[in-house]
Design a protein around this motif. Structure first.
Motif, PDB file in Angstrom:
ATOM      1  N   GLN A 194       0.819  -1.207   0.000  1.00 55.36           N
ATOM      2  CA  GLN A 194       0.000   0.000   0.000  1.00 55.36           C
ATOM      3  C   GLN A 194       0.857   1.263   0.000  1.00 55.36           C
ATOM      4  O   GLN A 194       0.475   2.279  -0.581  1.00 55.36           O
ATOM      5  CB  GLN A 194      -0.916  -0.016   1.224  1.00 55.36           C
ATOM      6  CG  GLN A 194      -1.817  -1.249   1.295  1.00 55.36           C
ATOM      7  CD  GLN A 194      -2.393  -1.456   2.688  1.00 55.36           C
ATOM      8  OE1 GLN A 194      -2.482  -0.531   3.478  1.00 55.36           O
ATOM      9  NE2 GLN A 194      -2.773  -2.697   2.991  1.00 55.36           N
ATOM     10  N   ASP A 195       2.014   1.205   0.651  1.00 55.09           N
ATOM     11  CA  ASP A 195       2.931   2.346   0.720  1.00 55.09           C
ATOM     12  C   ASP A 195       4.347   1.807   0.531  1.00 55.09           C
ATOM     13  O   ASP A 195       4.980   1.334   1.470  1.00 55.09           O
ATOM     14  CB  ASP A 195       2.796   3.064   2.065  1.00 55.09           C
ATOM     15  CG  ASP A 195       3.685   4.304   2.171  1.00 55.09           C
ATOM     16  OD1 ASP A 195       4.474   4.555   1.236  1.00 55.09           O
ATOM     17  OD2 ASP A 195       3.600   5.007   3.195  1.00 55.09           O
ATOM     18  N   PHE A 202       7.205   3.225   2.916  1.00 51.44           N
ATOM     19  CA  PHE A 202       7.129   3.179   4.382  1.00 51.44           C
ATOM     20  C   PHE A 202       8.294   2.359   4.936  1.00 51.44           C
ATOM     21  O   PHE A 202       8.393   1.157   4.710  1.00 51.44           O
ATOM     22  CB  PHE A 202       5.812   2.566   4.830  1.00 51.44           C
ATOM     23  CG  PHE A 202       5.644   2.489   6.326  1.00 51.44           C
ATOM     24  CD1 PHE A 202       5.464   3.647   7.078  1.00 51.44           C
ATOM     25  CD2 PHE A 202       5.674   1.274   6.994  1.00 51.44           C
ATOM     26  CE1 PHE A 202       5.311   3.588   8.451  1.00 51.44           C
ATOM     27  CE2 PHE A 202       5.520   1.195   8.368  1.00 51.44           C
ATOM     28  CZ  PHE A 202       5.343   2.365   9.099  1.00 51.44           C
ATOM     29  N   LYS A 234      12.333   9.108  -0.679  1.00 50.26           N
ATOM     30  CA  LYS A 234      11.386   8.045  -1.034  1.00 50.26           C
ATOM     31  C   LYS A 234      12.045   7.003  -1.942  1.00 50.26           C
ATOM     32  O   LYS A 234      11.875   5.793  -1.743  1.00 50.26           O
ATOM     33  CB  LYS A 234      10.167   8.650  -1.728  1.00 50.26           C
ATOM     34  CG  LYS A 234       9.249   9.449  -0.813  1.00 50.26           C
ATOM     35  CD  LYS A 234       8.095  10.054  -1.600  1.00 50.26           C
ATOM     36  CE  LYS A 234       7.150  10.833  -0.713  1.00 50.26           C
ATOM     37  NZ  LYS A 234       6.028  11.428  -1.485  1.00 50.26           N
ATOM     38  N   TYR A 238       2.488  10.448   9.910  1.00 45.84           N
ATOM     39  CA  TYR A 238       1.721   9.210   9.824  1.00 45.84           C
ATOM     40  C   TYR A 238       0.601   9.153  10.859  1.00 45.84           C
ATOM     41  O   TYR A 238      -0.430   8.525  10.637  1.00 45.84           O
ATOM     42  CB  TYR A 238       2.642   8.005  10.003  1.00 45.84           C
ATOM     43  CG  TYR A 238       3.468   7.701   8.782  1.00 45.84           C
ATOM     44  CD1 TYR A 238       2.868   7.236   7.615  1.00 45.84           C
ATOM     45  CD2 TYR A 238       4.843   7.880   8.783  1.00 45.84           C
ATOM     46  CE1 TYR A 238       3.612   6.952   6.486  1.00 45.84           C
ATOM     47  CE2 TYR A 238       5.610   7.602   7.662  1.00 45.84           C
ATOM     48  CZ  TYR A 238       4.984   7.137   6.517  1.00 45.84           C
ATOM     49  OH  TYR A 238       5.720   6.866   5.403  1.00 45.84           O
TER      50      TYR A 238
END
Length: 526
Positions: free
Chosen positions: A123-124, A127, A449, A517
């Motif tokens: 999903q990420d 992370f 990222k 977050y």
């Protein structure tokens, strides 16, 4: 008067050139400070011209892709492409000499770690938080889990420009990382929503009394007024110039910098080599505890590693008293955003890999490595090097020059002259005009990222979910021509202690998780 004007206008342009050259030649012959121009009038100036542009000529036309220092063209290109979200791949195989001394190999698993559709990284894909909580062991009132394993290292406003600092802070907010202030104090440019680690050194800038001593009252007020400060870092030394103080010239101290640092405008300010607040290891530990008790925040130390006798004393005191720093930032001798004499930059303190290995072994021998959060700083802003660092026991890495490159630094290496052409390391307003803050903040965030994404991919290739699970047997380095590669444990003579780890989901739902977050979690629950 008309005669003089007519005489001047009658002289042709080439005669004016000859006149100027004759004047320069006479000046060269009469002066005694430069031997070359005295012995070779006029043409001797070419020597100084070529010397001044030599670095640029070598950088752009002569040096090969892997040759330059401190960062070669391939490394810089990877940061630039990553920060712009461009293709950072290379084709036709590596051009690196993989048999070279100190080359890193990561042992991949036969079957990689599998990410299913419900996994947090499906999903990420960016992370990747720290596996440890800073301040948890000492039960600080406000423990902190960094939401990113890569963060901005200590660089102060004054050494970097206002626009550069603001770009970095807005970038770390986007990337859920933290921003270390450097020892120049907390400026308005550090206050744009990113998590902040407040860093201070012997000058106590921002938390000092009028006579230059540390002020606990100012520290408490600073933390109370700025809740985005998540931890405090006490600088003992830095990789570029460990054990050396500095002087900030009065000409550089504007009204704004004077207010931020708590000093007098226009007057030279000394940063001494040693602290006034303590002079022994027990006094330092008491100082750390006093700050932690007054603010509730985790408190750590930053140092470049050399002799270990005082570190031995610190670990013995920590075992005996149960007190001490919550984290240690280990800076390598190859660090270098701080301007320093070559004698310091080249020779004082150990390179990161040697210094960290020595320190980790000491803490491990005393049974303290599990409670300590280790932060690595020293050219670790590349996934391969980060894998080696995590395999040795690092929990988080900080990057300085890599972060600077992501917002436009071209490695001109004139940081100490106030003439940085990219506007990053200068106070010159005209040079700063080229920094587009929204664009540069996005690029810093994208670099972080991309780094986390690629580091996760390497981690999964090695069969793990999180980099904290790397073992020293997972990494090999070339050591010599006869035994081409050796596991880290054989090379540096220690084994990393396993980091307690459950899964990524538990990190995502940690109440101490930093970044933004927490807000997104609240949105998910609602």
């Amino acid at each position: 008067m008309d005669f003089i004007i007519n005489l001047i206008t009658s002289i042709s342009w080439w005669m004016w050139i000859l006149i100027v050259l004759v004047i320069v030649a006479i000046r060269d012959i009469l002066q005694r400070s430069h031997t070359i121009s005295h012995n070779f009038p006029v043409v001797g100036h070419l020597r100084y011209l070529f010397e001044s542009i030599g670095p640029e000529i070598r950088q752009y036309f002569i040096a090969n892709n892997r040759e330059e220092l401190p960062f070669n063209r391939i490394e810089r290109g990877w940061v630039y492409a990553s920060s712009k979200n461009e293709n950072n791949y290379e084709g036709f195989g590596t051009d690196r000499d993989i048999y070279a001394h100190q080359h890193i190999f990561i042992n991949n698993a036969m079957i990689p770690f599998k990410i299913d559709d419900k996994h947090i990284n499906a999903q990420d894909k960016y992370f990747l938080p720290c596996a440890k909580v800073i301040g948890a062991h000492h039960k600080r009132r406000k423990p902190y889990r960094p939401a990113s394993i890569i963060n901005v290292s200590a660089m102060s406003y004054g050494s970097l420009s206002a626009k550069a600092i603001e770009s970095l802070n807005k970038g770390v907010k986007i990337a859920h990382a933290f921003h270390n202030t450097g020892e120049g104090g907390l400026s308005p440019y550090h206050s744009h929503g990113g998590d902040v680690v407040f860093h201070f050194g012997t000058g106590y800038f921002g938390v000092r009394t009028e006579d230059g001593n540390f002020s606990m009252e100012k520290m408490k007020k600073l933390v109370e007024d700025n809740p985005f400060i998540r931890a405090i870092e006490l600088k003992l030394s830095q990789g570029a110039k460990p054990g050396k103080g500095g002087v900030l010239p009065g000409s550089k101290i504007s009204k704004e910098i004077a207010e931020i640092r708590g000093v007098e405008q226009g007057k030279d300010v000394l940063s001494p080599p040693t602290h006034k607040a303590f002079s022994t290891i027990p006094e330092m530990v008491d100082f750390i505890e006093a700050i932690a008790n007054a603010t509730g925040l985790p408190v750590g130390i930053k140092a470049a590693i050399g002799k270990l006798e005082q570190w031995e004393e610190l670990t013995d005191l920590m075992v005996k008293s149960g007190k001490g720093p919550d984290f240690i930032t280990v800076d390598g001798g190859e660090g270098g955003t701080g301007a320093a004499p070559p004698s310091f930059a080249d020779h004082v303190s150990l390179p990161w890999v040697y210094g960290f290995g020595d320190l980790y072994k000491l803490f491990q021998r005393k049974g303290l490595e599990k409670q300590m959060v280790f932060i690595g700083s020293g050219k670790l802003g590349f996934p391969g090097k980060a894998a080696m660092a995590f395999a040795m026991g690092v929990d988080v890495i900080n990057v300085a020059r890599e972060a600077m490159m992501s917002i436009g630094c071209i490695q001109a290496k004139v940081c100490h002259t106030n003439r940085c052409p990219s506007g990053v390391a200068t106070q010159n307003k005209w040079l700063q005009r080229g920094i587009d803050i929204p664009l540069k903040s996005e690029r810093l965030a994208q670099y972080f990222k991309t780094f986390r994404k690629e580091f996760l991919e390497i981690t999964h290739a090695a069969g793990y979910e999180h980099p904290c699970q790397f073992k020293m047997t997972d990494i090999e380095v070339n050591v010599d021509d006869h035994n081409l590669s050796s596991e880290l444990s054989s090379t540096y003579q220690f084994e990393k202690t396993p980091v307690p780890y459950t899964n990524m989901k538990s990190l995502r739902h940690c109440e101490y998780l930093g970044g933004n977050y927490k807000k997104s979690l609240q949105t998910e629950k609602s």
